[in-house]
Write an enzyme that holds these catalytic residues in place. Sequence first.
Site, PDB file in Angstrom:
ATOM      1  N   MET A 122      52.579  43.729  27.551  1.00  0.00           N
ATOM      2  CA  MET A 122      53.206  43.348  28.871  1.00  0.00           C
ATOM      3  C   MET A 122      54.812  42.145  28.444  1.00  0.00           C
ATOM      4  SD  MET A 122      49.890  41.215  31.079  1.00  0.00           S
ATOM      5  CE  MET A 122      50.909  40.938  31.899  1.00  0.00           C
ATOM      6  N   GLU A 123      54.980  42.271  27.545  1.00  0.00           N
ATOM      7  CA  GLU A 123      56.356  41.854  27.794  1.00  0.00           C
ATOM      8  C   GLU A 123      57.803  42.432  26.865  1.00  0.00           C
ATOM      9  OE1 GLU A 123      53.061  39.236  27.781  1.00  0.00           O
ATOM     10  OE2 GLU A 123      53.871  40.265  25.943  1.00  0.00           O
ATOM     11  N   GLU A 182      49.588  33.978  19.107  1.00  0.00           N
ATOM     12  CA  GLU A 182      50.397  34.736  18.595  1.00  0.00           C
ATOM     13  C   GLU A 182      51.941  33.546  18.123  1.00  0.00           C
ATOM     14  OE1 GLU A 182      50.089  37.969  22.074  1.00  0.00           O
ATOM     15  OE2 GLU A 182      51.761  36.083  22.190  1.00  0.00           O
ATOM     16  N   GLY A 229      47.132  46.483  23.304  1.00  0.00           N
ATOM     17  CA  GLY A 229      46.675  47.631  22.718  1.00  0.00           C
ATOM     18  C   GLY A 229      46.563  48.639  22.744  1.00  0.00           C
ATOM     19  N   ASP A 260      42.414  45.862  20.930  1.00  0.00           N
ATOM     20  CA  ASP A 260      41.639  45.921  21.294  1.00  0.00           C
ATOM     21  C   ASP A 260      42.608  47.707  22.222  1.00  0.00           C
ATOM     22  OD1 ASP A 260      43.350  46.403  24.953  1.00  0.00           O
ATOM     23  OD2 ASP A 260      43.594  44.231  23.613  1.00  0.00           O
TER      24      ASP A 260
END
Length: 267
Positions: free
Chosen positions: A212-213, A44, A110, A236
């Site tokens: 997740m962050e 990233e 996602g 995704d």
Amino acid sequence: MKKSAKILSVFMVLLMISLCACSAKKAPDKGQEYIGIVSAMDNEIAYLLSEAEIDHVDTIGKVEYHVGKLCGQPVIISRSGIGKVLAASGATAMLNNYNIKNVIFTGIAGGVGDETKVLDEVIAERLVQHDYGMISNDGFIWSGTGSMGELGDEGYYYCDEELVKRAYDAAVSVVGKEHVFKGTIATGDQFVASEEYVKKLSDDFGAIACEMEGASVAAVCYQYDIPFVIIRAMSDKADGNAYESVENMGDIAANNSGKIVVAMLLQ
């Protein structure tokens, strides 16, 4: 003999001072104002580092902070690690050690629901911790408003409006308007690969992406009164094929998100 011993002693002291000076890490510069760029994984920040002119790297804890310029603007680029704890820790260390004027989080996520497709971009307008709550005999009960303090009953962190506009315009210039969305991103310490849970994120929070962050970095920026924006490229659909999709599309998505950061800085 005593004179030789004294000379040797002085020499050893000077040698130790010299060694300590050479091994000392360069102290972070609190005077210079920087844009803080945070990501979770190496892929990233790979594109950003390839485009940046890095002056030096500071190591704080186990996180490397790349100090330099990107598109002529002073930046700090860091890879915090995956998950809410590491992201919050990395962002906090950045804000405590550098003079950060705003924070851009960039990376992959996602897609939630039919609105977003793989390789689309989502610019967060607000973020929520979807896994903040209580486990009771009745199951999980979300209580994200308890993390917000004086923010009230909503349970959402709101990105800076001007940064959202700049990020959106930059994304449109990189991938085209039909591939760029603004809305809610749901954050939790789980890699979501479930159609059932994706529907719940959409129904309960109005989310159009999950990761997740983001919300943890948003919480830190809120505590420090630092403007922020979260930019996510869809790697995704957070469904049963999520792992395979990330393997195939993750690097492309990450690079697209990095290109949007560059486009922002060029505005």
